[in-house]
Motif scaffolding. Structure first.
Motif, PDB file in Angstrom:
ATOM      1  N   GLU A  30       1.427  -1.000  -0.197  1.00  0.00           N
ATOM      2  CA  GLU A  30      -0.077  -0.022   0.083  1.00  0.00           C
ATOM      3  C   GLU A  30       1.011   1.840  -0.126  1.00  0.00           C
ATOM      4  OE1 GLU A  30      -4.327   1.517   2.531  1.00  0.00           O
ATOM      5  OE2 GLU A  30      -2.730   0.454   3.293  1.00  0.00           O
ATOM      6  N   ALA A  31       1.570   1.521   0.908  1.00  0.00           N
ATOM      7  CA  ALA A  31       2.881   2.576   0.729  1.00  0.00           C
ATOM      8  C   ALA A  31       3.387   2.537  -0.487  1.00  0.00           C
ATOM      9  CB  ALA A  31       4.090   2.217   1.617  1.00  0.00           C
ATOM     10  N   ASP A  32       3.583   1.999  -0.961  1.00  0.00           N
ATOM     11  CA  ASP A  32       4.962   1.521  -2.340  1.00  0.00           C
ATOM     12  C   ASP A  32       3.548   1.780  -3.212  1.00  0.00           C
ATOM     13  OD1 ASP A  32       6.531   0.724  -1.472  1.00  0.00           O
ATOM     14  OD2 ASP A  32       6.369  -1.035  -2.116  1.00  0.00           O
ATOM     15  N   THR A  33       2.316   2.090  -3.187  1.00  0.00           N
ATOM     16  CA  THR A  33       1.572   2.448  -4.585  1.00  0.00           C
ATOM     17  C   THR A  33       0.656   3.784  -3.737  1.00  0.00           C
ATOM     18  OG1 THR A  33      -0.144   0.873  -3.638  1.00  0.00           O
ATOM     19  CG2 THR A  33       0.756   0.370  -5.403  1.00  0.00           C
ATOM     20  N   ALA A  34       1.366   4.705  -3.007  1.00  0.00           N
ATOM     21  CA  ALA A  34       0.538   5.646  -2.358  1.00  0.00           C
ATOM     22  C   ALA A  34       0.673   7.047  -3.070  1.00  0.00           C
ATOM     23  CB  ALA A  34       0.651   5.340  -1.273  1.00  0.00           C
TER      24      ALA A  34
ATOM     25  N   ASP B 175      -0.880  17.037  -1.066  1.00  0.00           N
ATOM     26  CA  ASP B 175      -0.645  18.699  -0.172  1.00  0.00           C
ATOM     27  C   ASP B 175      -2.349  18.528   0.150  1.00  0.00           C
ATOM     28  OD1 ASP B 175      -1.302  20.293  -2.463  1.00  0.00           O
ATOM     29  OD2 ASP B 175       0.905  21.146  -1.235  1.00  0.00           O
ATOM     30  N   LEU B 176      -2.530  19.626   1.051  1.00  0.00           N
ATOM     31  CA  LEU B 176      -3.974  20.665   0.569  1.00  0.00           C
ATOM     32  C   LEU B 176      -4.069  21.208  -0.277  1.00  0.00           C
ATOM     33  CD1 LEU B 176      -3.977  20.583   5.241  1.00  0.00           C
ATOM     34  CD2 LEU B 176      -5.407  18.832   3.712  1.00  0.00           C
ATOM     35  N   HIS B 177      -3.321  21.976  -0.578  1.00  0.00           N
ATOM     36  CA  HIS B 177      -3.764  22.346  -1.900  1.00  0.00           C
ATOM     37  C   HIS B 177      -3.881  20.992  -3.047  1.00  0.00           C
ATOM     38  CE1 HIS B 177      -3.095  26.162   0.148  1.00  0.00           C
ATOM     39  NE2 HIS B 177      -2.229  25.708   0.300  1.00  0.00           N
ATOM     40  N   GLY B 178      -4.136  19.728  -2.842  1.00  0.00           N
ATOM     41  CA  GLY B 178      -3.797  19.370  -3.660  1.00  0.00           C
ATOM     42  C   GLY B 178      -2.890  18.858  -4.817  1.00  0.00           C
ATOM     43  N   LYS B 179      -2.259  19.802  -4.397  1.00  0.00           N
ATOM     44  CA  LYS B 179      -0.654  19.153  -5.483  1.00  0.00           C
ATOM     45  C   LYS B 179      -0.296  18.257  -5.112  1.00  0.00           C
ATOM     46  CE  LYS B 179       3.944  21.561  -6.199  1.00  0.00           C
ATOM     47  NZ  LYS B 179       4.581  22.369  -5.636  1.00  0.00           N
ATOM     48  N   LYS B 180       0.338  17.090  -6.119  1.00  0.00           N
ATOM     49  CA  LYS B 180       0.433  16.050  -6.109  1.00  0.00           C
ATOM     50  C   LYS B 180       2.327  16.093  -5.160  1.00  0.00           C
ATOM     51  CE  LYS B 180       1.290  11.492  -8.262  1.00  0.00           C
ATOM     52  NZ  LYS B 180       0.733  10.854  -9.340  1.00  0.00           N
ATOM     53  N   VAL B 181       2.748  15.680  -4.288  1.00  0.00           N
ATOM     54  CA  VAL B 181       3.978  15.681  -3.617  1.00  0.00           C
ATOM     55  C   VAL B 181       4.769  14.146  -3.668  1.00  0.00           C
ATOM     56  CG1 VAL B 181       5.255  16.126  -1.031  1.00  0.00           C
ATOM     57  CG2 VAL B 181       2.927  17.488  -1.724  1.00  0.00           C
ATOM     58  N   ASP B 182       6.103  14.038  -4.212  1.00  0.00           N
ATOM     59  CA  ASP B 182       6.615  13.334  -3.636  1.00  0.00           C
ATOM     60  C   ASP B 182       7.341  12.432  -1.974  1.00  0.00           C
ATOM     61  OD1 ASP B 182      10.087  11.729  -4.038  1.00  0.00           O
ATOM     62  OD2 ASP B 182       8.510  11.488  -5.750  1.00  0.00           O
ATOM     63  N   LYS B 183       6.551  11.429  -2.321  1.00  0.00           N
ATOM     64  CA  LYS B 183       6.870  10.882  -0.917  1.00  0.00           C
ATOM     65  C   LYS B 183       8.115  11.120  -0.842  1.00  0.00           C
ATOM     66  CE  LYS B 183       7.741   6.224  -1.412  1.00  0.00           C
ATOM     67  NZ  LYS B 183       6.760   4.481  -1.674  1.00  0.00           N
ATOM     68  N   SER B 184       9.396  11.494  -0.483  1.00  0.00           N
ATOM     69  CA  SER B 184      10.485  12.030  -0.644  1.00  0.00           C
ATOM     70  C   SER B 184      11.009  12.655  -0.264  1.00  0.00           C
ATOM     71  CB  SER B 184      11.502  10.819  -1.148  1.00  0.00           C
ATOM     72  OG  SER B 184      11.487  12.216  -2.731  1.00  0.00           O
ATOM     73  N   GLN B 185       9.951  13.919  -0.582  1.00  0.00           N
ATOM     74  CA  GLN B 185       9.940  14.934  -0.121  1.00  0.00           C
ATOM     75  C   GLN B 185       9.058  15.578   1.295  1.00  0.00           C
ATOM     76  OE1 GLN B 185       9.363  17.136  -3.537  1.00  0.00           O
ATOM     77  NE2 GLN B 185      11.534  16.841  -4.644  1.00  0.00           N
ATOM     78  N   LEU B 186       8.571  14.388   2.028  1.00  0.00           N
ATOM     79  CA  LEU B 186       7.252  14.766   2.906  1.00  0.00           C
ATOM     80  C   LEU B 186       7.907  15.872   4.099  1.00  0.00           C
ATOM     81  CD1 LEU B 186       4.911  11.912   3.239  1.00  0.00           C
ATOM     82  CD2 LEU B 186       5.059  14.022   1.904  1.00  0.00           C
ATOM     83  N   SER B 187       7.608  17.146   4.167  1.00  0.00           N
ATOM     84  CA  SER B 187       8.046  17.780   5.383  1.00  0.00           C
ATOM     85  C   SER B 187       7.214  17.420   6.448  1.00  0.00           C
ATOM     86  CB  SER B 187       8.273  19.224   4.916  1.00  0.00           C
ATOM     87  OG  SER B 187       7.262  18.965   4.447  1.00  0.00           O
TER      88      SER B 187
END
Length: 127
Positions: free
Chosen positions: A89-93, A97-109
């Motif tokens: 599930e984590a691999d395909t997630a 962000d809260l504005h609807g912009k796609k974020v790469d999981k390696s860049q989560l702050s």
């Protein structure tokens, strides 16, 4: 009244045994309103006074209470804390962000994200 007390005592004992990794005890009233109590803040005792149930800082009229269950999220906010996700599930997630912009999981702050998987969509807090 004794039956209600016995029933609630048995119910809480059963729920405690099944709590596992769930972090919230959620109460739902007949009108669909939900209130969650953090399990770590639960008191050792639950107060039952005539027709009301008091647990933590929440008080409910027994006649209005439709269900009580453990959940991994605060049902009031829908934000997951410490939710366990299997590796597939984590691999395909996909993270947004809260504005609807796609974020790469390696860049989560630090912040709140929307996580979408094949099975479900939920909010997640990164601390």
């Amino acid at each position: 009244m004794k039956r209600i007390i016995l029933f609630l005592t048995m119910l809480v004992g059963t729920l405690t045994a099944q709590a596992g990794d769930y972090t919230y005890l959620t109460f739902e009233t007949a009108d669909g309103a939900k209130a969650s109590v953090d399990v770590s803040s639960l008191p050792v005792t639950i107060n039952l006074d005539n027709s009301t149930l008091t647990i933590g800082n929440q008080t409910f009229a027994l006649a209005d209470l439709s269900k009580m269950y453990f959940s991994p999220t605060d049902e009031t906010t829908g934000i997951s804390e410490g939710l366990r996700v299997n590796s597939e599930e984590a691999d395909t997630a996909t993270f947004y962000d809260l504005h609807g912009k796609k974020v790469d999981k390696s860049q989560l702050s630090k912040g709140v994200y929307i996580v979408k998987t094949k099975q479900r969509t939920y909010k997640m807090v990164v601390k």
